[in-house]
Design an enzyme around this catalytic site. Structure first.
Site, PDB file in Angstrom:
ATOM      1  N   GLY A 173       0.781  -1.223   0.000  1.00  0.00           N
ATOM      2  CA  GLY A 173       0.000   0.000   0.000  1.00  0.00           C
ATOM      3  C   GLY A 173       0.814   1.274   0.000  1.00  0.00           C
ATOM      4  CE1 TYR A 174       2.948   1.791   4.406  1.00  0.00           C
ATOM      5  CE2 TYR A 174       5.184   0.964   4.354  1.00  0.00           C
ATOM      6  CZ  TYR A 174       4.017   1.233   5.046  1.00  0.00           C
ATOM      7  OH  TYR A 174       3.951   0.952   6.385  1.00  0.00           O
ATOM      8  CD  GLN A 175       4.437   6.355  -0.972  1.00  0.00           C
ATOM      9  OE1 GLN A 175       3.425   6.716  -0.375  1.00  0.00           O
ATOM     10  NE2 GLN A 175       5.516   5.891  -0.349  1.00  0.00           N
TER      11      GLN A 175
END
Length: 348
Positions: free
Chosen positions: A60-62
């Site tokens: 979910g990070y970037q």
């Protein structure tokens, strides 16, 4: 750098885990301080030089570009067997639920995408990012056990849960012969110590590693009172977590600054030295070289019992905030809002 076993696993991890939420394509993120690949690689390489072997990211990070940056850097700068890579998966989306995608199928999809992003055949630690009330726990634990058996993850961990949920999950794992959670990643630092109520006790008794996020409270525990930064000014999620208790927290932050001056070290070193007496390996985000350098130095700072008490004694109970405030059955719908589209999960 010093190293320790991660709970009941055979993973030997550095006492500092590099948090990679600040790495990735800024166009796929919400944060103005997100680093491009060139600068992310510089920090990852510096961490490796300092002995950091434990790296934490998430799909979910970037929109997965954090995983991509980390994977390419580790391929160029380290041997696979010398590093411990952790990533996290999101709950099922409403679209997946409507389409009849099971928890097992969802986890298989998630790990395959993460492995592709990372350019790896397996991850060392695969983390259940937040409790999913719309997916049966059996399906989650069975799905995770399947990817462990398939060799796609060596061990599993959990993040953003209550102690009873972790105990329930590991009880199910023991009963069914599934892989258990060996670590928990929760919100824990010198000015937010609610994990000490139940989670810390459970982890001590069952040898579950604590690898907390927000180790420096979004920078508040690394800067002198009145000192600011772009992140302190613009991080709306950190403001949500800490602004309401700023007055009482500042008493403790002043004491961190006092001890830093006494020892001739940074506030980062004092704050993390305290946390290192409580947990296995804090997850420390780094978007500048001095962030990871200060974190690495904290491993060698020893605070006296009197100094530890001095830092702790002014703490007062805090309300749950962020993900944990919404970690209830009624908040399940909001969890799935976070997991759809291109919006990244926040720093947790």
């Amino acid at each position: 750098m010093k190293y320790v076993k991660l709970g009941n696993s055979q993973l030997e991890v550095s006492r500092i885990c590099m948090g990679c939420m600040g790495f990735g394509d800024a166009q796929n993120g919400q944060h103005s301080w997100t680093l491009d690949e060139e600068h992310s690689r510089e920090i990852i390489r510096r961490g490796l030089d300092l002995g950091v072997n434990f790296f934490d990211t998430a799909i979910g990070y970037q929109s997965g570009t954090s995983e991509q940056y980390l994977g390419r850097a580790l391929k160029d700068f380290a041997r696979r067997e010398d590093v411990v890579v952790a990533t996290k998966f999101l709950p099922r989306t409403q679209e997946e639920i409507a389409a009849g995608i099971s928890g097992q199928q969802h986890i298989e999809r998630m790990i395959n995408t993460s492995l592709k992003n990372l350019g790896l055949d397996y991850v060392d630690l695969y983390i259940y990012h937040m409790w999913d009330y719309q997916t049966p726990l059996y399906d989650i634990m069975d799905g995770l056990n399947r990817i462990v058996k398939a060799g796609k993850a060596r061990y599993i961990g959990i993040s953003n849960c209550f102690a009873y949920q972790l105990a329930k999950a590991n009880g199910l794992a023991q009963r069914e012969g599934f892989a258990p959670f060996v670590s928990v990643q929760g919100h824990y630092n010198l000015i937010f110590r609610e994990e000490e109520r139940e989670m810390a006790k459970l982890c001590r008794e069952d040898n579950i590693a604590m690898t907390p996020y927000s180790a420096l409270a979004g920078g508040r525990l690394s800067k002198h009172p009145g000192e600011t930064s772009k992140r302190l000014e613009e991080d709306s999620y950190a403001k949500l977590k800490y602004d309401a208790t700023a007055q009482q927290d500042n008493v403790i932050i002043h004491r961190v600054a006092e001890l830093a001056q006494k020892h001739g070290v940074s506030m980062t070193e004092v704050s993390l030295a305290w946390l290192l007496t409580k947990v296995t390996a804090p997850v420390v985000g780094a978007t500048k070289l001095h962030h990871i350098e200060g974190a690495a130095k904290a491993v060698d700072l020893v605070l006296s019992p009197e100094e530890l008490v001095y830092l702790e004694e002014e703490y007062v109970p805090h309300k749950l905030v962020g993900v944990m405030a919404q970690n209830t059955p009624g908040a399940a719908k909001q969890q799935h809002v976070w997991s759809t589209g291109n919006q990244p999960i926040e720093n947790r």
